[in-house]
Every structure is written in structure tokens, then in C-alpha cells.
Motif scaffolding. Structure first.
Motif, PDB file in Angstrom:
ATOM      1  N   ASN A 159      40.635  58.043  21.986  1.00  0.00           N
ATOM      2  CA  ASN A 159      39.921  58.911  21.048  1.00  0.00           C
ATOM      3  C   ASN A 159      40.817  60.030  20.536  1.00  0.00           C
ATOM      4  O   ASN A 159      41.578  60.634  21.290  1.00  0.00           O
ATOM      5  N   TRP A 160      40.698  60.281  19.246  1.00  0.00           N
ATOM      6  CA  TRP A 160      41.296  61.475  18.650  1.00  0.00           C
ATOM      7  C   TRP A 160      40.347  62.012  17.573  1.00  0.00           C
ATOM      8  O   TRP A 160      40.177  61.403  16.529  1.00  0.00           O
ATOM      9  N   ASP A 184      41.721  60.670  25.796  1.00  0.00           N
ATOM     10  CA  ASP A 184      41.632  61.575  24.647  1.00  0.00           C
ATOM     11  C   ASP A 184      43.002  62.125  24.270  1.00  0.00           C
ATOM     12  O   ASP A 184      43.724  62.674  25.093  1.00  0.00           O
ATOM     13  N   SER A 212      34.961  66.325  21.458  1.00  0.00           N
ATOM     14  CA  SER A 212      34.760  64.969  21.968  1.00  0.00           C
ATOM     15  C   SER A 212      34.642  64.937  23.484  1.00  0.00           C
ATOM     16  O   SER A 212      33.736  64.305  24.045  1.00  0.00           O
ATOM     17  N   VAL A 213      35.580  65.596  24.155  1.00  0.00           N
ATOM     18  CA  VAL A 213      35.613  65.557  25.617  1.00  0.00           C
ATOM     19  C   VAL A 213      34.358  66.207  26.198  1.00  0.00           C
ATOM     20  O   VAL A 213      33.745  65.673  27.134  1.00  0.00           O
ATOM     21  N   SER A 234      41.944  66.009  21.382  1.00  0.00           N
ATOM     22  CA  SER A 234      40.966  66.261  20.319  1.00  0.00           C
ATOM     23  C   SER A 234      40.556  67.732  20.294  1.00  0.00           C
ATOM     24  O   SER A 234      40.562  68.422  21.313  1.00  0.00           O
ATOM     25  N   GLN A 288      42.726  62.995  29.839  1.00  0.00           N
ATOM     26  CA  GLN A 288      43.056  63.910  28.763  1.00  0.00           C
ATOM     27  C   GLN A 288      44.571  64.035  28.591  1.00  0.00           C
ATOM     28  O   GLN A 288      45.282  64.390  29.530  1.00  0.00           O
TER      29      GLN A 288
END
Length: 330
Positions: free
Chosen positions: A4-5, A31, A38-39, A34, A53
């Protein structure tokens, strides 16, 4: 694993289906630093999901490489954040991979989230490569997407599997040193699958599993950055993996065709994209010593036309001159 970004909107929409329909699997979000919350969203709403992370945005390739070094499993699933999955989606593929240790990589059927009766651009029903190294898919030739009428509800050996939803045997992933870090993003899965084939493994498509993909969530196809990555990585891909006897003639022709593409972009008013093509070529020249080292480090480069999923002709000629619009017509 979902990389995810700044994809909060996709995690909100699609992570619930992944958690609900992936019983027996550990769901992980890696991640890339971000800044959109998101986190925090995952921590608050899905405490059962493991979070890795990264301190910075490592891109698609290194983002996965660094995260997967921290995961002990027999199989990995590299899954885009904008993918909706169905109940039991992992079962047919895991069962197949358990039955054949030579299968290193597999993908399910990929349909478009917004038009579910049609295949999705990035992967469709399994990836193929033409004799000049241009990628295409069963179910997608250039911008032509086939309607899903069950014609690809099969199990088929292919050349490459999409990184949008790619099952991979963990031991092979690490033996091949994961995704090419210099690619950053785009075509990294083709490079990995090519290396897997050169090392003697199979790449498969299993149409008994199905997911739905939005596509273009990180870089839209109109973004010149995407043009740059596609053209740079497209040449690096064939330079790394082609056998010596094929390398010079094919890469020379590909460079000429890239210049033709850049000229067409100029005539169409897409000057930023044309500049991105030239920048891609310049970047390859600047880093030629790196790419020579990467070529030497690759597994045995087999007889390219004999690898699974290679179309013996030119997909550019077949599509634009002969007007072929489906794999079945080739």
C-alpha cells in the motif's frame, strides 16, 4: 500481502473482502510510508491484519522484497489493494501448486471491477509474450478487452502472471532474489516469471479462481511517469533475459520501434510522453554497467521461442496490420 501507498480509499473498499474470504491465510499490509491514514485505518478496523511499515516509499519491487523477507510461508500472494476477491479464491491455485512442485507462479482470472463481464487490462487470463518481447494477455490485446464468456475457464501454462494477484512459491521467490529492484514498478512480474522459466519452473493461469481489479490505482496510463517506466523496463526486460543469439537483433528493432512510438506521440500532441520515451533510453545507457551485471546474474537463458507462452510472431503486426483482436484469432 497487500502493498500500500496512500491507498486508503482502496483499503476501505476492498480489504474487507480479502479478510472475509481468505480463511487459513495470514493477511498482511506492507505500507510504503503512506501519509493518508492508511495504517491507522487498518489498525483500528482490522486488528487481525499484520502491518509491516516501511520508512520510505520503496516502490512496488523493493516494497515487496523488503516486506517478504520478514514473512515465513510456503506461498506468497502479491495482491494489489484495488482487488476484490471471491469466497474460496485461493483454494484452486494452492491445490494445484501443492500437486506440482515445478509450478513457481500462478494467477487467477482477472476481471474488471467496473465492468465485471469483461477481462481487466493488467493480467486478464494470463500473460503471453511475442517474439520481440512485447507482453499481452489472453483476453486483452492492446486496448481491446474481451467479454468473459467462459472461454478462459481453463488451466493453462503461460509466460507471465500479473503482479496484481500473483501466487508465488516462497522458496523460488527468494532463490531468484525477488523482484528486480531497479524496475521500481511495471513489468517486474514479467521479468520474474521469465527468470522462473529460465530456471526450469512453470508459470500457470487457473481460471477456476477469479478476482476483480480496478487497475491504474497508483499511476494512470496517461501519466508520463508510467510511459517512462514501461519503455525503460520493457527494454531492460529483454536485455536481462534474452539468450545471446537473440539479443542484438531484437533489442535493435525494439529501440527503432520505440522511436516510431515517440514520433507518433509527438504527432498526437503527447510531447511529455515522447520525452519520457527518450528519457527511458537515456537512463538505460547511463546505467548500462548495472544492467550488464544483472544480465550476467540471471539463470540459464534457454531457447526463448520454446518457452511457454511465447507467440512466434509479432503482436504489433498481428493487431495493427492484420487486425487480429483476440488471442483465438492469432
Amino acid at each position: 500481502m497487500i502493498l500500500n501507498w496512500n491507498g486508503l480509499r482502496y483499503l476501505q473498499e476492498f480489504l474487507p473482502s480479502v479478510v472475509a474470504h481468505s480463511g487459513g491465510c495470514e493477511v498482511i499490509v506492507a505500507d510504503n510510508a503512506s501519509t493518508d491514514g492508511s495504517v491507522l485505518f487498518v489498525q483500528e478496523h482490522f486488528p487481525q491484519v499484520r502491518i509491516i511499515q516501511h520508512p520510505e516509499n520503496y516502490g512496488f519491487c523493493e516494497g515487496y522484497n523488503k516486506a517478504l523477507r520478514q514473512v515465513q510461508a510456503k506461498y506468497y500472494v502479491l495482491l494489489n489493494s484495488d482487488v476484490a476477491v471471491m469466497p474460496g479464491w485461493t483454494d484452486p491455485i494452492v491445490t494445484m501448486m501443492e500437486a506440482d512442485e515445478r509450478i513457481a507462479v500462478c494467477q487467477p482470472k482477472i476481471n474488471a471491477q467496473q465492468h465485471p463481464d469483461f477481462f481487466e487490462y493488467a493480467g486478464a487470463a494470463g500473460g503471453l509474450l511475442d517474439v520481440l518481447g512485447y507482453p499481452f494477455c489472453r483476453g486483452r490485446l492492446f486496448e481491446t478487452l474481451e467479454e468473459d464468456r467462459g472461454q478462459y475457464n481453463d488451466v493453462q501454462e503461460v509466460f507471465w502472471a500479473t503482479g496484481a494477484c500473483m501466487f508465488v512459491r516462497a522458496a523460488v521467490y527468494h532463490a531468484l532474489e525477488g523482484l528486480e529492484p531497479a524496475f521500481f514498478a511495471h513489468m517486474e512480474e514479467i521479468d520474474f516469471c521469465w527468470r522462473a522459466q529460465n530456471a526450469g519452473y512453470k508459470v500457470m493461469y487457473n481460471g477456476h479462481s477469479q478476482v476483480f481489479h480496478v487497475g491504474g490505482g497508483t499511476l494512470h496510463k496517461s501519466n508520463p511517469r508510467k510511459t517512462y517506466l514501461n519503455f525503460r523496463n520493457g527494454l531492460a526486460l529483454i536485455y536481462k533475459n534474452l539468450p545471446a543469439g537473440k539479443l542484438i537483433p531484437i533489442i535493435t528493432l525494439r529501440i527503432l520501434l520505440d522511436w516510431v512510438a515517440a514520433l507518433r506521440m509527438v504527432l498526437a500532441g503527447q510531447t511529455k510522453d515522447a520525452r519520457a520515451v527518450l528519457e527511458a533510453h537515456a537512463d538505460l545507457l547511463r546505467k548500462s554497467s548495472y544492467w550488464r551485471r544483472r544480465r550476467k546474474a540471471q539463470p540459464h537463458k534457454g531457447h526463448f521461442p520454446q518457452l511457454s507462452g511465447v507467440y512466434k510472431g509479432s503482436i504489433v503486426w498481428a493487431y495493427f496490420v492484420r487486425q487480429k483482436r483476440t488471442v483465438g484469432e492469432l
